[in-house]
Design a protein around this motif. Structure first.
Motif, PDB file in Angstrom:
ATOM      1  N   PRO A  24      96.124  40.037  59.560  1.00  0.00           N
ATOM      2  CA  PRO A  24      96.829  38.751  59.479  1.00  0.00           C
ATOM      3  C   PRO A  24      97.850  38.728  58.337  1.00  0.00           C
ATOM      4  O   PRO A  24      97.563  39.159  57.226  1.00  0.00           O
ATOM      5  CB  PRO A  24      95.715  37.732  59.215  1.00  0.00           C
ATOM      6  N   THR A  25      99.030  38.239  58.657  1.00  0.00           N
ATOM      7  CA  THR A  25     100.079  38.050  57.659  1.00  0.00           C
ATOM      8  C   THR A  25     100.730  36.700  57.916  1.00  0.00           C
ATOM      9  O   THR A  25     100.643  36.158  59.010  1.00  0.00           O
ATOM     10  CB  THR A  25     101.171  39.135  57.737  1.00  0.00           C
ATOM     11  N   ILE A  26     101.369  36.196  56.899  1.00  0.00           N
ATOM     12  CA  ILE A  26     102.167  34.982  57.056  1.00  0.00           C
ATOM     13  C   ILE A  26     103.574  35.319  56.560  1.00  0.00           C
ATOM     14  O   ILE A  26     103.733  36.051  55.587  1.00  0.00           O
ATOM     15  CB  ILE A  26     101.540  33.792  56.298  1.00  0.00           C
ATOM     16  N   MET A  27     104.571  34.846  57.291  1.00  0.00           N
ATOM     17  CA  MET A  27     105.954  35.140  56.923  1.00  0.00           C
ATOM     18  C   MET A  27     106.375  34.240  55.772  1.00  0.00           C
ATOM     19  O   MET A  27     106.141  33.035  55.796  1.00  0.00           O
ATOM     20  CB  MET A  27     106.886  34.887  58.105  1.00  0.00           C
ATOM     21  N   LEU A  28     107.006  34.843  54.774  1.00  0.00           N
ATOM     22  CA  LEU A  28     107.535  34.101  53.640  1.00  0.00           C
ATOM     23  C   LEU A  28     109.040  34.289  53.597  1.00  0.00           C
ATOM     24  O   LEU A  28     109.529  35.413  53.558  1.00  0.00           O
ATOM     25  CB  LEU A  28     106.909  34.590  52.330  1.00  0.00           C
ATOM     26  N   GLU A  29     109.759  33.181  53.653  1.00  0.00           N
ATOM     27  CA  GLU A  29     111.212  33.188  53.486  1.00  0.00           C
ATOM     28  C   GLU A  29     111.480  32.686  52.078  1.00  0.00           C
ATOM     29  O   GLU A  29     110.895  31.694  51.656  1.00  0.00           O
ATOM     30  CB  GLU A  29     111.839  32.250  54.510  1.00  0.00           C
ATOM     31  N   ALA A  30     112.331  33.384  51.341  1.00  0.00           N
ATOM     32  CA  ALA A  30     112.592  32.967  49.961  1.00  0.00           C
ATOM     33  C   ALA A  30     114.044  33.195  49.588  1.00  0.00           C
ATOM     34  O   ALA A  30     114.720  34.054  50.138  1.00  0.00           O
ATOM     35  CB  ALA A  30     111.688  33.729  49.004  1.00  0.00           C
TER      36      ALA A  30
END
Length: 197
Positions: A24-30
């Motif tokens: 499991p991963t979660i996308m991070l936009e920064a």
């Protein structure tokens, strides 16, 4: 980036696991600056997400679309611009607020621009590394920064009209190319040590 989610609830793991990651991963936009300050962070929703899906879901341009973003004015290579921009890789759309690199530069100017642009984009990667390493980039939120913000009162029709107008301005490909070309010329006129020739 895909942020590994070690404590993802079992019931959600199927939604947050991509085949290429295997966990499991979660996308991070920064959005980060050279001094490792993170100006924007958005964790993407569940599902098969890529950079474009997350960009379309995020609130990065909400203030701009609602015409609440701070007014800016700057010039590049003698041309005047009024929208802030972010450096992005070649997968992103040609919006006035995104300056893409070249996948295959064809001449010395675009080659130099690609080198400078990719060096600047490394700031985001460094910020991610610091966050993943020990969380030392995390700081207290200063509520007084937004406490005195007053938003204009608009009717539904005014809000819709404003958002449609700003949506068109955001996706202006001509303005995108004008900005990128001005930046290419600006970078080309720099010496190899970053000083104007």
């Amino acid at each position: 980036m895909h942020w590994g989610w070690r404590n993802c609830p079992v019931a959600w793991q199927g939604q947050y696991t991509r085949g290429d990651k295997g966990h499991p991963t979660i996308m991070l936009e920064a959005v980060a600056s050279y001094d490792l300050w993170i100006w924007h962070a958005y964790f993407g929703p569940a599902g098969s997400n890529n950079d474009i899906n997350v960009l379309n879901e995020s609130d990065l341009f909400d203030d701009l679309l609602q015409d609440r973003a701070p007014k800016v004015e700057f010039s590049v290579n003698g041309e005047r611009f009024t929208k802030v921009y972010y450096l992005a890789d070649g997968i992103y759309p040609e919006w006035v607020t995104l300056v893409n690199s070249f996948k295959c530069p064809m001449d010395p100017k675009t080659t130099k621009f690609k080198r400078y642009q990719e060096a600047a984009r490394k700031d985001v990667e460094r910020a991610f590394e610091v966050l993943q390493d020990n969380g030392s980039a995390i700081t207290e939120f200063e509520e007084e920064l937004i406490a005195n913000t007053t938003l204009p009162t608009r009717t539904w029709t005014e809000r819709c009209s404003t958002q449609l107008r700003m949506y068109g301005e955001l996706r202006d490909r001509i303005a995108h190319h004008q900005l990128r070309n001005a930046l290419i010329e600006q970078v080309w006129n720099l010496s190899e040590h970053g000083r104007q020739r």
